[in-house]
Design an enzyme around this catalytic site. Structure first.
Site, short mmCIF file in Angstrom:
data_model
loop_
_atom_site.label_atom_id
_atom_site.label_comp_id
_atom_site.label_asym_id
_atom_site.label_seq_id
_atom_site.Cartn_x
_atom_site.Cartn_y
_atom_site.Cartn_z
N HIS A 1 2.35 1.85 -3.12
CA HIS A 1 1.48 2.82 -3.77
C HIS A 1 2.05 4.23 -3.73
CE1 HIS A 1 -2.33 0.08 -3.19
NE2 HIS A 1 -1.36 -0.50 -3.87
N ASP B 1 0.86 -1.18 0.00
CA ASP B 1 0.00 0.00 0.00
C ASP B 1 0.90 1.23 0.00
OD1 ASP B 1 -2.29 1.82 0.58
OD2 ASP B 1 -3.33 -0.05 0.99
#
Length: 394
Positions: free
Chosen positions: A242, A219
């Protein structure tokens, strides 16, 4: 406040950490309190017993977890302490696979209400999340009931250095209500398919410095929530993951402003995003300002530069209603490297409160599949230096 502020803050905390760890202060070894490096005996009671004595020591102290593998249940380490205190972790600490008995929202290991604290050593906090990713909750659900590896709650004038957080079941690190906290030579380690595993999440904290840190996760490498002020991120490597994100903002009422974010010298590789500001549509009013990204290298990044005020994962929002989070005073400078998608720069601002004073200087992003493109919506960026691709050229 410029980078001088952060340099001084880091120097002060480094001096504090060095004085604490290498002074003649007493050392409280957890193995003297019943701790066993056998991989199965819960270390939590021994750790808390050692901490209790060390925390009461008026001369300053260290708690030591020697090399070896230890089982560790949910542990909440509390201050305040009588003097500066150091927790030196050389062992590998393993979280339980079954956390159904954990106190909700407390995380796996929490440090709270401590001043002049150092967490150091070459040890590993292993959350053993591989057993749960994608099984405990569906991909479109936030796994709020899973424990965060490390929580830092209301910590001041402190440092975390050299330790590793591995395979957390949820976020690796959550920073809440902290001030003057440094992460230096810190490591986050998890594969790209680990769900909801933000590397370091910061909220309602000020003067947080992240330096020389390596983050691999599934993430956001670093996510910055509401109420974050004067956050410095320098010489960080990110990927997979991310990217480095401010937000998401505007999901809840009464969110505090985000002000004074500096990202410098990052290298971002094989991520879905590079440097990103994201806010929800149909949001309450909010503010995100004074945010600066400088000297960032992108290697095969899907969205290298992104402002997204239509952030709507899994279509769980009212996209037709503009965000009311005001974004202003943002700069992207000397951002270079390669994009894995053709759209290399995407600036999608709110129709209700358009972005103001967004500057892009010396942008050089290549797309191997052809000419890179850009998109601008509800923003008139100020451009300078090299622009490759041409930013929003009509």
């Amino acid at each position: 406040m410029g980078m001088t502020f952060y340099t001084i803050a880091i120097a002060l905390v480094l001096l504090l950490a060095s004085a604490t760890e290498f002074s003649e202060a007493a050392t409280y070894d957890v193995t003297k309190y019943g701790g066993k490096a056998d991989g199965s005996t819960d270390l939590s009671q021994a750790l808390l017993a050692a901490w209790k004595e060390a925390c009461a020591d008026p001369a300053g102290s260290s708690v030591l977890i020697p090399a070896g593998t230890y089982a560790l249940g949910q542990t909440i380490i509390e201050g305040p302490c009588k003097a500066p205190i150091n927790l030196i972790v050389h062992g590998t600490l393993k979280a339980p696979i079954d956390t159904s008995g954990f106190k909700h929202d407390a995380g796996w290991v929490a440090f709270q209400h401590i001043d002049q604290f150092t967490l150091s050593g070459n040890g590993v906090f292993d959350g053993q999340g591989t057993t749960l990713w994608g099984k405990k909750c569906i991909r479109s659900s936030y796994c709020a009931d899973l424990p965060i590896n490390l929580r830092f709650n209301f910590i001041t004038n402190s440092m975390v250095r050299d330790v590793t957080t591995k395979d957390s079941k949820q976020f690796h690190v959550n920073v809440l209500g902290c001030k003057n906290l440094v992460f230096d030579h810190f490591t986050v380690s998890a594969p790209a398919d680990s769900l909801n595993t933000d590397g370091i999440h910061i909220g309602r904290s000020s003067s947080i410095n992240i330096t020389n840190t390596n983050i691999k996760t599934g993430d956001d490498c670093i996510s910055i929530g509401d109420g974050s002020e004067q956050i410095s991120i320098k010489d960080v490597t990110c990927g997979p993951g991310h990217g480095i994100s401010i937000g998401s903002l505007g999901k809840y009422p009464n969110e505090a402003p985000v002000v004074g974010i500096r990202v410098k010298g990052a290298t971002i590789t094989d991520t879905t995003n590079g440097i990103r500001v994201k806010t929800w549509p149909a949001s309450p009013q909010g503010v995100a300002s004074d945010m600066h990204f400088e000297d960032v290298i992108m290697n095969n990044v899907e969205n290298p530069i992104l402002i997204d005020q239509e952030y709507c994962p899994y279509n769980q929002c009212k996209l037709q209603i503009p965000s009311r989070v005001k974004i202003s005073d943002v700069s992207f400078s000397n951002i270079r490297g390669t994009a894995s998608s053709q759209l290399a720069v995407k600036l999608v601002c709110s129709a209700g409160v358009p972005c103001q004073n967004v500057q892009l200087t010396d942008i050089n992003l290549k797309f191997k599949g052809g000419a890179a493109t850009t998109m601008c919506k509800n923003v008139k960026p100020v451009l300078g230096g090299v622009q490759e691709p041409k930013i929003c050229a009509a």
